[in-house]
Design a protein around this motif. Structure first.
Motif, short mmCIF file in Angstrom:
data_model
loop_
_atom_site.label_atom_id
_atom_site.label_comp_id
_atom_site.label_asym_id
_atom_site.label_seq_id
_atom_site.Cartn_x
_atom_site.Cartn_y
_atom_site.Cartn_z
N LYS A 1 -4.91 2.37 -4.90
CA LYS A 1 -6.15 1.97 -4.24
C LYS A 1 -5.85 1.36 -2.88
O LYS A 1 -6.48 1.70 -1.87
N ARG A 2 -4.86 0.47 -2.86
CA ARG A 2 -4.50 -0.19 -1.59
C ARG A 2 -3.94 0.82 -0.60
O ARG A 2 -4.26 0.78 0.59
N ARG B 1 -4.59 4.00 -0.42
CA ARG B 1 -5.68 4.85 0.06
C ARG B 1 -6.48 4.14 1.16
O ARG B 1 -6.80 4.72 2.18
N ARG B 2 -6.76 2.87 0.92
CA ARG B 2 -7.53 2.10 1.89
C ARG B 2 -6.73 1.84 3.16
O ARG B 2 -7.26 1.89 4.27
N LYS B 3 -5.45 1.58 2.97
CA LYS B 3 -4.58 1.30 4.11
C LYS B 3 -4.50 2.51 5.04
O LYS B 3 -4.46 2.38 6.26
N ILE C 1 -7.70 2.59 7.07
CA ILE C 1 -7.69 1.50 8.07
C ILE C 1 -6.73 1.86 9.20
O ILE C 1 -7.00 1.60 10.38
N TRP D 1 -13.35 -2.14 5.26
CA TRP D 1 -13.14 -0.89 4.53
C TRP D 1 -14.32 0.06 4.58
O TRP D 1 -14.18 1.21 5.00
N THR D 2 -15.52 -0.39 4.18
CA THR D 2 -16.65 0.53 4.08
C THR D 2 -17.08 1.05 5.46
O THR D 2 -17.39 2.23 5.60
N LYS E 1 -14.31 3.44 6.75
CA LYS E 1 -14.33 4.73 6.04
C LYS E 1 -15.39 5.65 6.62
O LYS E 1 -15.13 6.83 6.88
#
Length: 114
Positions: A10-11, A13-15, A18, A32-33, A36
């Protein structure tokens, strides 16, 4: 049994998102949101504009060839028609380059088709 969550993936994917939003203004670069949404839209634009770029360059080449041909008394369509009739297979990119950067070579091509 406790719920299993894959925080590492999860981290990551978010990283990744970003990181792609680096250089954006305000919250678009670090929330994040918002990031994205901004990155998804940017990807759509880049996909579309990779295709539009080809159209834009072709239009530029045609404009340059037309300008070069009109200096010698031909329109673009007449010039391209005579090129095809004489079986001279130079593409628009090369012709535009000749018209801009090497006018004497472009004049030689025009003399050949006249």
């Amino acid at each position: 049994m406790p719920r299993s969550v894959n925080s590492v993936a999860k981290r990551a994917r978010r990283k990744k998102i970003i990181k792609q939003a680096k250089g954006y203004f305000g919250r678009r670069k670090n929330v994040w949101t918002v990031a994205k949404n901004a990155v998804e839209r940017a990807m759509q634009y880049s996909y579309r504009d990779r295709r539009n770029k080809k159209r834009t360059f072709r239009a530029l080449w045609i404009t340059r060839i037309n300008a070069g041909a009109r200096e010698h008394g031909l329109s673009y369509s007449q010039f391209m028609g005579k090129l095809k009739a004489n079986n001279i297979e130079l593409n628009r990119k090369v012709l535009a380059d000749l018209a801009m950067n090497n006018p004497e070579a472009f004049k030689a091509v025009i003399d050949k088709v006249k």
